[in-house]
Design a protein around this motif. Structure first.
Motif, PDB file in Angstrom:
ATOM      1  N   ARG A  10      21.451 -25.642 -17.770  1.00  0.00           N
ATOM      2  CA  ARG A  10      21.996 -24.361 -18.256  1.00  0.00           C
ATOM      3  C   ARG A  10      22.240 -23.399 -17.101  1.00  0.00           C
ATOM      4  NH1 ARG A  10      17.415 -21.439 -21.047  1.00  0.00           N
ATOM      5  NH2 ARG A  10      16.922 -21.054 -18.843  1.00  0.00           N
ATOM      6  N   ASP A  11      21.312 -23.351 -16.147  1.00  0.00           N
ATOM      7  CA  ASP A  11      21.351 -22.325 -15.105  1.00  0.00           C
ATOM      8  C   ASP A  11      22.159 -22.725 -13.873  1.00  0.00           C
ATOM      9  OD1 ASP A  11      19.677 -20.881 -16.760  1.00  0.00           O
ATOM     10  OD2 ASP A  11      17.835 -21.475 -15.706  1.00  0.00           O
ATOM     11  N   ARG A  12      22.255 -24.037 -13.583  1.00  0.00           N
ATOM     12  CA  ARG A  12      22.878 -24.467 -12.327  1.00  0.00           C
ATOM     13  C   ARG A  12      24.071 -25.400 -12.543  1.00  0.00           C
ATOM     14  NH1 ARG A  12      19.721 -24.599  -7.706  1.00  0.00           N
ATOM     15  NH2 ARG A  12      21.752 -24.908  -6.710  1.00  0.00           N
ATOM     16  N   ALA A  13      24.436 -25.642 -13.793  1.00  0.00           N
ATOM     17  CA  ALA A  13      25.555 -26.529 -14.101  1.00  0.00           C
ATOM     18  C   ALA A  13      26.255 -25.994 -15.349  1.00  0.00           C
ATOM     19  CB  ALA A  13      25.062 -27.965 -14.308  1.00  0.00           C
ATOM     20  N   ALA A  14      27.260 -26.725 -15.788  1.00  0.00           N
ATOM     21  CA  ALA A  14      27.984 -26.300 -16.991  1.00  0.00           C
ATOM     22  C   ALA A  14      27.269 -26.719 -18.265  1.00  0.00           C
ATOM     23  CB  ALA A  14      29.398 -26.877 -16.981  1.00  0.00           C
ATOM     24  N   GLY A  15      26.255 -27.599 -18.126  1.00  0.00           N
ATOM     25  CA  GLY A  15      25.533 -28.059 -19.296  1.00  0.00           C
ATOM     26  C   GLY A  15      24.942 -29.428 -19.052  1.00  0.00           C
ATOM     27  N   ALA A  16      24.821 -30.233 -20.130  1.00  0.00           N
ATOM     28  CA  ALA A  16      24.059 -31.476 -20.064  1.00  0.00           C
ATOM     29  C   ALA A  16      24.813 -32.640 -20.672  1.00  0.00           C
ATOM     30  CB  ALA A  16      22.721 -31.302 -20.780  1.00  0.00           C
ATOM     31  N   VAL A  17      24.531 -33.846 -20.105  1.00  0.00           N
ATOM     32  CA  VAL A  17      25.049 -35.112 -20.644  1.00  0.00           C
ATOM     33  C   VAL A  17      23.852 -36.042 -20.935  1.00  0.00           C
ATOM     34  CG1 VAL A  17      27.403 -35.184 -19.757  1.00  0.00           C
ATOM     35  CG2 VAL A  17      25.529 -35.772 -18.235  1.00  0.00           C
ATOM     36  N   PRO A  18      23.099 -35.783 -21.997  1.00  0.00           N
ATOM     37  CA  PRO A  18      21.925 -36.610 -22.298  1.00  0.00           C
ATOM     38  C   PRO A  18      22.329 -38.023 -22.740  1.00  0.00           C
ATOM     39  CG  PRO A  18      21.873 -34.498 -23.452  1.00  0.00           C
ATOM     40  CD  PRO A  18      23.257 -34.695 -22.938  1.00  0.00           C
ATOM     41  N   TYR A  19      21.526 -39.004 -22.345  1.00  0.00           N
ATOM     42  CA  TYR A  19      21.781 -40.410 -22.673  1.00  0.00           C
ATOM     43  C   TYR A  19      20.607 -40.947 -23.480  1.00  0.00           C
ATOM     44  CZ  TYR A  19      23.232 -45.287 -21.813  1.00  0.00           C
ATOM     45  OH  TYR A  19      23.646 -46.585 -21.955  1.00  0.00           O
ATOM     46  N   LEU A  20      20.901 -41.798 -24.447  1.00  0.00           N
ATOM     47  CA  LEU A  20      19.888 -42.437 -25.295  1.00  0.00           C
ATOM     48  C   LEU A  20      19.100 -41.380 -26.071  1.00  0.00           C
ATOM     49  CD1 LEU A  20      19.121 -45.497 -25.710  1.00  0.00           C
ATOM     50  CD2 LEU A  20      17.051 -44.976 -24.429  1.00  0.00           C
ATOM     51  N   VAL A  21      19.812 -40.641 -26.891  1.00  0.00           N
ATOM     52  CA  VAL A  21      19.194 -39.559 -27.649  1.00  0.00           C
ATOM     53  C   VAL A  21      19.606 -39.633 -29.114  1.00  0.00           C
ATOM     54  CG1 VAL A  21      18.939 -38.006 -25.680  1.00  0.00           C
ATOM     55  CG2 VAL A  21      21.076 -37.981 -26.990  1.00  0.00           C
ATOM     56  N   THR A  22      19.034 -38.751 -29.898  1.00  0.00           N
ATOM     57  CA  THR A  22      19.254 -38.685 -31.337  1.00  0.00           C
ATOM     58  C   THR A  22      19.858 -37.334 -31.717  1.00  0.00           C
ATOM     59  OG1 THR A  22      17.088 -37.708 -31.722  1.00  0.00           O
ATOM     60  CG2 THR A  22      17.197 -40.121 -31.672  1.00  0.00           C
ATOM     61  N   PRO A  23      20.329 -37.171 -32.947  1.00  0.00           N
ATOM     62  CA  PRO A  23      20.770 -35.845 -33.379  1.00  0.00           C
ATOM     63  C   PRO A  23      19.667 -34.800 -33.293  1.00  0.00           C
ATOM     64  CG  PRO A  23      21.615 -37.515 -34.870  1.00  0.00           C
ATOM     65  CD  PRO A  23      20.651 -38.215 -33.961  1.00  0.00           C
ATOM     66  N   GLU A  24      18.419 -35.221 -33.511  1.00  0.00           N
ATOM     67  CA  GLU A  24      17.304 -34.275 -33.414  1.00  0.00           C
ATOM     68  C   GLU A  24      17.160 -33.755 -31.989  1.00  0.00           C
ATOM     69  OE1 GLU A  24      17.139 -36.565 -36.971  1.00  0.00           O
ATOM     70  OE2 GLU A  24      17.167 -37.273 -34.895  1.00  0.00           O
ATOM     71  N   HIS A  25      17.296 -34.644 -31.011  1.00  0.00           N
ATOM     72  CA  HIS A  25      17.262 -34.197 -29.619  1.00  0.00           C
ATOM     73  C   HIS A  25      18.434 -33.273 -29.336  1.00  0.00           C
ATOM     74  CE1 HIS A  25      18.039 -34.323 -25.264  1.00  0.00           C
ATOM     75  NE2 HIS A  25      16.723 -34.432 -25.150  1.00  0.00           N
ATOM     76  N   THR A  26      19.596 -33.586 -29.888  1.00  0.00           N
ATOM     77  CA  THR A  26      20.779 -32.740 -29.681  1.00  0.00           C
ATOM     78  C   THR A  26      20.531 -31.330 -30.194  1.00  0.00           C
ATOM     79  OG1 THR A  26      22.247 -34.660 -29.778  1.00  0.00           O
ATOM     80  CG2 THR A  26      23.236 -32.505 -30.225  1.00  0.00           C
ATOM     81  N   ALA A  27      19.905 -31.205 -31.354  1.00  0.00           N
ATOM     82  CA  ALA A  27      19.606 -29.875 -31.890  1.00  0.00           C
ATOM     83  C   ALA A  27      18.622 -29.129 -30.992  1.00  0.00           C
ATOM     84  CB  ALA A  27      19.036 -30.003 -33.302  1.00  0.00           C
ATOM     85  N   GLN A  28      17.613 -29.841 -30.482  1.00  0.00           N
ATOM     86  CA  GLN A  28      16.647 -29.201 -29.585  1.00  0.00           C
ATOM     87  C   GLN A  28      17.300 -28.809 -28.262  1.00  0.00           C
ATOM     88  OE1 GLN A  28      13.248 -31.818 -29.172  1.00  0.00           O
ATOM     89  NE2 GLN A  28      13.070 -32.091 -31.396  1.00  0.00           N
TER      90      GLN A  28
END
Length: 292
Positions: free
Chosen positions: A151-169
């Motif tokens: 959030r602070d040093r990039a435009a955001g995140a590209v998480p791998y091997l995750v669930t919708p619950e992780h996406t909400a968090q």
């Protein structure tokens, strides 16, 4: 153009898009052009690609965004990455996004203090003669601290091997202004047992990597879920399995949970030795919301 707009709603993630030698340039370039015409917003190159490998796809296409997912900070020096970015033609530079991450202790000999190492790496990108801007980089962030750094040093995140619950968090941790572009594995197979077997064959590699299993434990899974290639509960949470309707439902769950973009990976039997899954990519193009 804002990065979330440039990425589009759906992208293709594939290690087979990585080109290590001239013998596959034509085949992969042709596939990239077809993916662009099908309407995918971004092509994500798996397998810790460098900027030079993204350049092959950028040169083969005209409009689509091309990203690394993910470039390992232990494999490529920040100064070299920034220099390769600077060497791209300006029009190609505009379509490039750097997805980078700390990889895993079992895969990187120099692995140590990953959070501090990522901070130092970002400093290197910022301090290069031609900086690779924060607006064109995304972090492979799973845990709270790395998500905050994304959030602070990039435009955001590209998480791998995750669930919708992780996406909400992750969306809650990132806030509304950051890009969130998780990856989702898809098995297009209406036989549940066979689809899960294909998923388990592919998943087994990742279940040996603590960065992933620790994140899954935070999400409420248990050690028992990691045995024998993954429990049904785990496989069903990490993959979209079944026909077009089942796949579209899972994709919509990620988007509803806060994803701006979803990088979909078509998984087939014997995935690591499979050719480019172009038939599956075509089928997914008719299922998924490529136009937003």
């Amino acid at each position: 153009m804002a990065l979330d707009t440039a990425l589009g709603t759906i992208g293709i993630w594939s290690g087979a898009l990585r080109v290590d030698g001239p013998e596959r340039l034509g085949e992969v370039g042709e596939a990239a052009r077809e993916l662009e015409e099908l309407g995918y917003g971004t092509l994500w190159i798996g397998g810790s690609p460098g900027v030079h490998q993204a350049a092959h796809l950028l040169e083969a296409t005209e409009r689509v965004t091309v990203g690394t997912s993910i470039l390992s900070i232990w494999t490529y020096e920040a100064a070299d990455v920034a220099a390769q970015y600077a060497a791209l033609a300006p029009a190609l530079r505009e379509r490039f996004v750097l997805g980078l991450g700390v990889s895993h202790g079992k895969l990187a000999e120099r692995y140590a203090r990953p959070y501090s190492a990522m901070q130092t790496y970002l400093d290197g990108l910022d301090g290069a003669p031609v900086p690779l801007p924060a607006s064109q980089r995304l972090l492979a962030a799973l845990g709270p601290k790395m998500l905050e750094l994304a959030r602070d040093r990039a435009a955001g995140a590209v998480p791998y091997l995750v669930t919708p619950e992780h996406t909400a968090q992750a969306r809650e941790r990132l806030g509304a202004g950051a890009v969130l572009a998780p990856e989702l594995k898809i098995v297009l197979d209406t036989d549940p047992a066979r689809a899960r077997a294909t998923a388990r064959e592919f998943l087994s590699l990742y279940l040996a990597l603590p960065n992933y299993t620790n994140n899954l434990l935070r999400l409420g899974f248990e050690e028992a879920d990691f045995a024998d290639g993954g429990s049904d509960r785990l496989v069903d949470a990490l993959f979209a399995l079944g026909d077009g309707n089942a796949v579209r439902k899972r994709v919509d769950e990620f988007l509803a949970a806060g994803a701006d973009h979803l990088a979909v990976q078509a998984v087939v039997p014997d995935q690591r030795n499979a050719p480019l899954p172009r038939a599956q990519w075509r089928e997914l193009a008719d299922i998924l919301p490529l136009k937003g």
